[in-house]
Write an enzyme that holds these catalytic residues in place. Structure first.
Site, PDB file in Angstrom:
ATOM      1  N   LYS A  92      -0.609  -5.254   2.001  1.00 47.24           N
ATOM      2  CA  LYS A  92       0.805  -5.216   2.386  1.00 47.24           C
ATOM      3  C   LYS A  92       1.084  -5.930   3.699  1.00 47.24           C
ATOM      4  CE  LYS A  92       0.493  -0.354   3.963  1.00 47.24           C
ATOM      5  NZ  LYS A  92      -0.896  -0.126   3.504  1.00 47.24           N
TER       6      LYS A  92
ATOM      7  N   ASN B 156       5.494  -1.036   9.659  1.00 47.27           N
ATOM      8  CA  ASN B 156       4.087  -0.702   9.853  1.00 47.27           C
ATOM      9  C   ASN B 156       3.302  -1.893  10.373  1.00 47.27           C
ATOM     10  OD1 ASN B 156       2.084   1.456   9.448  1.00 47.27           O
ATOM     11  ND2 ASN B 156       1.155   0.050   7.991  1.00 47.27           N
TER      12      ASN B 156
ATOM     13  N   HIS C  24      -6.002   7.783   2.131  1.00 45.59           N
ATOM     14  CA  HIS C  24      -5.374   8.862   2.911  1.00 45.59           C
ATOM     15  C   HIS C  24      -5.498  10.224   2.213  1.00 45.59           C
ATOM     16  CE1 HIS C  24      -3.849   5.816   5.570  1.00 45.59           C
ATOM     17  NE2 HIS C  24      -3.123   5.261   4.634  1.00 45.59           N
TER      18      HIS C  24
END
Length: 463
Positions: free
Chosen positions: A123, A145, A192
């Protein structure tokens, strides 16, 4: 979505990473009575507190006071703070709104089209490339981000005609009304899992992005990833897919098949069943299958919002890539020197090494550092016909050599500087020296960025 009136309101900002600092500064500028809270003590927050100098904020550090949540008019959460902490649950019970930093910022940019890009891998590159393509046509802010929080853009006066955001699952959890005109999902793999119950829970957090879209928006998804495709299909927006194979009626394709095995050097874009638009992909900063997918998502996003084809092609040709991710730092004597220091785990090194075609061994590979306990054996299938020599460095050098050293000539070098000098002696015209450590940097460096900068410096010092 109207601009919020924060004057005199009690706002609690949770988490003092850079997103939290930007959110606190924005709320203070708007006249709110701001409390910043972090579980860390003041002694660990010198840089964030220095960034807040001059802003009228109250500090509640070293822990959270439930009253700061329950009596607030608004709570703004940094991405690193789990939405499930008890204090946030207590705030929601009486109806206190809880927003993420990007949600707060978006409410001050209500008329600006937003391109939101998410996924487990790729990303950052896709966001940076999409931002570069849009910037050739209109004023563009690229961040989220990736680099700069959206609140910083608001603080600097806004002014962008399009906003391109990298959004993690953590950031998406904090969205309520941010509407992406284009939402792109690249892939979903387990990640995560210290914060989510399982990969389905993680995927559900990302899927929220598509629930925010309307019928005249665009959902972009990787055709080979079932979870990604299901997310985009759940949106009310028009669906566009990207992948390898024959051109689709609506989406992006590399029609030449698998790169490195006679794959095409073109990307084809079709919209609404029209004739394909062809874009050349020859930029070495975008080498490898993963970057072809990243490029398809970025090009599709740009064309869907009207970036002219010639501007897209110019952007593809000029894109420099991201620092420390397959970054070409030098080409001397016919040898490429490639900095992939951001490859701090085996999966990332697998992607980086896969970007170099198999056939004749042309890669002098530098690996090692502080290992993360994962086996290096998954890299074995990539070595034959690709890796000419393996140079090991750092704490985990013995483990790297033990698991991979039988596949090619292998030498322990100890330090990165010594590995660069040895690589210069081994490499011949047509070869590439690739730093792709598959390890953390903390045995010899403070960060992968410092390690990558040292690689650049040692290469530049070669005679």
């Amino acid at each position: 979505m109207s601009t919020p009136d924060l004057k005199g309101k009690r706002v609690t900002v949770v988490g003092l990473a850079k997103s939290g600092v930007a959110a606190a500064r924005l709320c203070a500028r708007e006249g709110a009575r701001v409390t910043v809270t972090d579980r860390r003590g003041e002694e660990h927050l010198s840089a964030p507190l220095a960034a807040l100098a001059g802003a009228s904020v109250r500090r509640a550090l070293g822990g959270h006071d439930p009253a700061d949540f329950e009596h607030a008019d608004l709570v703004v959460v940094s991405p690193g703070v789990p939405m499930a902490i008890p204090e946030l649950r207590a705030a929601r019970a009486p109806g206190v709104p809880v927003w993420g930093e990007a949600e707060l910022a978006a409410r001050f940019l209500p008329a600006v089209p937003i391109v939101a890009i998410t996924g487990t891998n790729g990303k950052s590159t896709t966001t940076a490339l999409a931002g570069a393509l849009f910037a050739r046509h209109r004023r563009t802010f690229t961040g989220g981000n990736l680099g700069t929080p959206l609140c910083e853009h608001v603080l600097e006066g806004g002014g962008a005609e399009v906003v391109v955001l990298e959004l993690s699952s953590f950031q998406i959890e904090g969205l309520l009304s941010l509407r992406p005109r284009v939402a792109a999902i690249l892939n979903v793999t387990p990640d995560h899992l210290d914060r989510y119950r399982d990969v389905d829970d993680y995927a559900a957090a990302k899927a929220r992005l598509f629930a925010l879209q309307q019928a005249d928006d665009h959902a972009v998804a990787n055709a080979r990833d079932p979870r990604a495709l299901a997310m985009a299909e759940s949106s009310r927006a028009a669906l566009h897919t990207f992948g390898f194979g024959p051109p689709a009626p609506d989406g992006a394709r590399d029609p030449g098949g698998e790169p490195g095995a006679g794959g095409a050097t073109e990307l084809w874009i079709r919209r609404g069943g029209g004739a394909p638009e062809r874009f050349r992909l020859a930029n070495r900063a975008l080498r490898g299958r993963h970057n072809r997918e990243n490029a398809m998502a970025a090009v599709l996003s740009a064309r869907l919002l009207g970036v002219p084809g010639d501007a897209v092609q110019a952007g593809l040709d000029a894109f420099p890539g991201l620092p420390h991710r397959l970054e070409l730092v030098s080409e001397r004597g016919g040898v490429e020197w490639v900095n992939d220091s951001k490859a701090t785990n085996v999966d990332s090194t697998y992607v980086g090494l896969s970007a170099f075609p198999a056939g004749a061994p042309r890669v002098v590979l530098v690996m090692g550092g502080r290992g993360k306990g994962a086996p290096y054996a998954p890299l074995r299938p990539l070595f034959p016909g690709r890796v000419k020599a393996l140079l090991t460095v750092g704490e985990d050098a013995p483990a790297v050599e033990r698991e991979l050293g039988d596949l090619c000539p292998t030498e322990p070098c100890g330090t990165l500087e010594a590995a660069v000098r040895r690589a210069a002696a081994l490499a011949r015209p047509g070869d590439a020296v690739l730093l792709s450590p598959a390890c953390a940097s903390y045995d010899q460096f403070r960060s992968y960025e410092e390690r990558g900068a040292a690689f650049r410096r040692h290469v530049a010092e070669l005679s």
